[in-house]
Scaffold this motif. Structure first.
Motif, PDB file in Angstrom:
ATOM      1  N   MET A  97       0.838  -1.211   0.000  1.00  0.00           N
ATOM      2  CA  MET A  97       0.000   0.000   0.000  1.00  0.00           C
ATOM      3  C   MET A  97       0.870   1.258   0.000  1.00  0.00           C
ATOM      4  O   MET A  97       0.542   2.243  -0.677  1.00  0.00           O
ATOM      5  CB  MET A  97      -0.940  -0.020   1.205  1.00  0.00           C
ATOM      6  CG  MET A  97      -2.029  -1.055   1.061  1.00  0.00           C
ATOM      7  SD  MET A  97      -3.241  -1.246   2.378  1.00  0.00           S
ATOM      8  CE  MET A  97      -3.004   0.031   3.502  1.00  0.00           C
ATOM      9  N   THR A  98       1.981   1.244   0.723  1.00  0.00           N
ATOM     10  CA  THR A  98       2.896   2.385   0.740  1.00  0.00           C
ATOM     11  C   THR A  98       3.473   2.633  -0.650  1.00  0.00           C
ATOM     12  O   THR A  98       3.551   3.775  -1.103  1.00  0.00           O
ATOM     13  CB  THR A  98       4.033   2.149   1.756  1.00  0.00           C
ATOM     14  OG1 THR A  98       3.465   1.988   3.052  1.00  0.00           O
ATOM     15  CG2 THR A  98       5.018   3.298   1.766  1.00  0.00           C
ATOM     16  N   ILE A  99       3.859   1.567  -1.325  1.00  0.00           N
ATOM     17  CA  ILE A  99       4.401   1.697  -2.686  1.00  0.00           C
ATOM     18  C   ILE A  99       3.339   2.287  -3.609  1.00  0.00           C
ATOM     19  O   ILE A  99       3.615   3.220  -4.376  1.00  0.00           O
ATOM     20  CB  ILE A  99       4.875   0.332  -3.227  1.00  0.00           C
ATOM     21  CG1 ILE A  99       6.074  -0.179  -2.424  1.00  0.00           C
ATOM     22  CG2 ILE A  99       5.222   0.428  -4.707  1.00  0.00           C
ATOM     23  CD1 ILE A  99       6.397  -1.645  -2.682  1.00  0.00           C
ATOM     24  N   ILE A 105       1.038   9.247  -5.995  1.00  0.00           N
ATOM     25  CA  ILE A 105       1.144  10.689  -5.722  1.00  0.00           C
ATOM     26  C   ILE A 105       2.395  11.271  -6.378  1.00  0.00           C
ATOM     27  O   ILE A 105       2.359  12.393  -6.889  1.00  0.00           O
ATOM     28  CB  ILE A 105       1.108  10.968  -4.212  1.00  0.00           C
ATOM     29  CG1 ILE A 105      -0.259  10.562  -3.652  1.00  0.00           C
ATOM     30  CG2 ILE A 105       1.375  12.446  -3.918  1.00  0.00           C
ATOM     31  CD1 ILE A 105      -0.397  10.673  -2.156  1.00  0.00           C
ATOM     32  N   ALA A 106       3.493  10.510  -6.403  1.00  0.00           N
ATOM     33  CA  ALA A 106       4.696  10.992  -7.094  1.00  0.00           C
ATOM     34  C   ALA A 106       4.404  11.193  -8.577  1.00  0.00           C
ATOM     35  O   ALA A 106       4.781  12.214  -9.158  1.00  0.00           O
ATOM     36  CB  ALA A 106       5.850  10.003  -6.897  1.00  0.00           C
ATOM     37  N   TRP A 107       3.711  10.237  -9.187  1.00  0.00           N
ATOM     38  CA  TRP A 107       3.378  10.333 -10.607  1.00  0.00           C
ATOM     39  C   TRP A 107       2.457  11.517 -10.881  1.00  0.00           C
ATOM     40  O   TRP A 107       2.688  12.304 -11.796  1.00  0.00           O
ATOM     41  CB  TRP A 107       2.741   9.031 -11.069  1.00  0.00           C
ATOM     42  CG  TRP A 107       2.326   9.068 -12.503  1.00  0.00           C
ATOM     43  CD1 TRP A 107       1.060   9.213 -12.992  1.00  0.00           C
ATOM     44  CD2 TRP A 107       3.182   8.993 -13.642  1.00  0.00           C
ATOM     45  NE1 TRP A 107       1.074   9.223 -14.365  1.00  0.00           N
ATOM     46  CE2 TRP A 107       2.367   9.084 -14.793  1.00  0.00           C
ATOM     47  CE3 TRP A 107       4.555   8.849 -13.799  1.00  0.00           C
ATOM     48  CZ2 TRP A 107       2.891   9.043 -16.074  1.00  0.00           C
ATOM     49  CZ3 TRP A 107       5.072   8.806 -15.086  1.00  0.00           C
ATOM     50  CH2 TRP A 107       4.246   8.904 -16.207  1.00  0.00           C
ATOM     51  N   LEU A 141       9.286  14.095  -5.351  1.00  0.00           N
ATOM     52  CA  LEU A 141      10.497  13.552  -4.742  1.00  0.00           C
ATOM     53  C   LEU A 141      10.183  12.878  -3.399  1.00  0.00           C
ATOM     54  O   LEU A 141      10.619  11.752  -3.146  1.00  0.00           O
ATOM     55  CB  LEU A 141      11.533  14.662  -4.536  1.00  0.00           C
ATOM     56  CG  LEU A 141      12.829  14.246  -3.835  1.00  0.00           C
ATOM     57  CD1 LEU A 141      13.592  13.251  -4.693  1.00  0.00           C
ATOM     58  CD2 LEU A 141      13.677  15.465  -3.543  1.00  0.00           C
ATOM     59  N   GLY A 142       9.425  13.543  -2.568  1.00  0.00           N
ATOM     60  CA  GLY A 142       9.097  12.999  -1.258  1.00  0.00           C
ATOM     61  C   GLY A 142       8.264  11.730  -1.348  1.00  0.00           C
ATOM     62  O   GLY A 142       8.513  10.759  -0.619  1.00  0.00           O
ATOM     63  N   PHE A 143       7.296  11.701  -2.245  1.00  0.00           N
ATOM     64  CA  PHE A 143       6.458  10.503  -2.364  1.00  0.00           C
ATOM     65  C   PHE A 143       7.172   9.382  -3.107  1.00  0.00           C
ATOM     66  O   PHE A 143       6.899   8.206  -2.862  1.00  0.00           O
ATOM     67  CB  PHE A 143       5.102  10.844  -2.970  1.00  0.00           C
ATOM     68  CG  PHE A 143       4.195  11.479  -1.965  1.00  0.00           C
ATOM     69  CD1 PHE A 143       3.520  10.703  -1.042  1.00  0.00           C
ATOM     70  CD2 PHE A 143       4.045  12.853  -1.899  1.00  0.00           C
ATOM     71  CE1 PHE A 143       2.705  11.275  -0.078  1.00  0.00           C
ATOM     72  CE2 PHE A 143       3.230  13.443  -0.945  1.00  0.00           C
ATOM     73  CZ  PHE A 143       2.560  12.650  -0.025  1.00  0.00           C
ATOM     74  N   ALA A 144       8.107   9.732  -4.001  1.00  0.00           N
ATOM     75  CA  ALA A 144       8.951   8.692  -4.610  1.00  0.00           C
ATOM     76  C   ALA A 144       9.838   8.058  -3.539  1.00  0.00           C
ATOM     77  O   ALA A 144      10.039   6.837  -3.526  1.00  0.00           O
ATOM     78  CB  ALA A 144       9.796   9.283  -5.736  1.00  0.00           C
TER      79      ALA A 144
END
Length: 175
Positions: A97-99, A105-107, A141-144
């Motif tokens: 789920m984290t991935i 969100i990063a995308w 960056l943060g969500f990646a």
């Protein structure tokens, strides 16, 4: 697999250092802004905006760093009662789920950030900072980084699931 986990977590550790120094800079900036207001009755707009802007790397990079160091909040009503394999399954589900959330969100944040970069978006306030587009780059960056930590956690959980189980004598020791 352990090499991959260590490599991914080394990335997160370095991003955590950026978050730590950003927090130190924020503390120093707030203190200096308070002193300027108290002693000289001035409060420069760029200093105020820089305070706001430093919260982004602290929060967005600090999320994955906190997850790496298990500084997140988890309600352990059932988790501690599960077997080692059961805990690994719960960890695997959480990591997947984290991935998914981090990658999504990063995308989605990339287009938002790209638009800001193309406009060279700055502050709408007179005398404000001209580089708001840089701030928005912390979103993908943060969500990646969160997704990367999720991959490391996923691999760790898979290793736990693949580990041979010890024969149980019916007396499980809990820590």
């Amino acid at each position: 697999m352990l090499r991959i986990i260590n490599f991914l977590e080394a990335i997160i550790e370095r991003l955590g250092i950026v978050a730590r120094y950003s927090l130190l800079a924020l503390v120093l900036l707030v203190a200096s802004n308070v002193l300027l207001r108290y002693f000289f009755s001035i409060s420069p707009v760029p200093l105020q905006e820089l305070e706001w802007h430093l919260i982004s790397p602290i929060a967005l990079l600090g999320i994955s760093y906190a997850l790496k160091h298990r500084a997140d909040v988890r309600v352990d009503v059932f988790y501690d009662r599960f077997s080692a394999k059961g805990r690994c399954l719960v960890d695997l589900l959480g990591a997947v789920m984290t991935i998914a959330i981090g990658a999504a969100i990063a995308w989605l944040g990339l287009a938002y950030t790209e638009q800001s970069w193309q406009l060279m978006e700055g502050s709408p306030d007179p005398g404000g900072l001209p580089y708001r587009y840089l701030l928005k780059a912390f979103i993908p960056l943060g969500f990646a980084a969160l997704a990367i930590q999720g991959v490391a956690d996923c691999l760790r959980a898979l290793m736990g699931l693949m580990a041979p189980t010890k024969p149980s004598d019916g007396h499980e020791v809990r820590s």
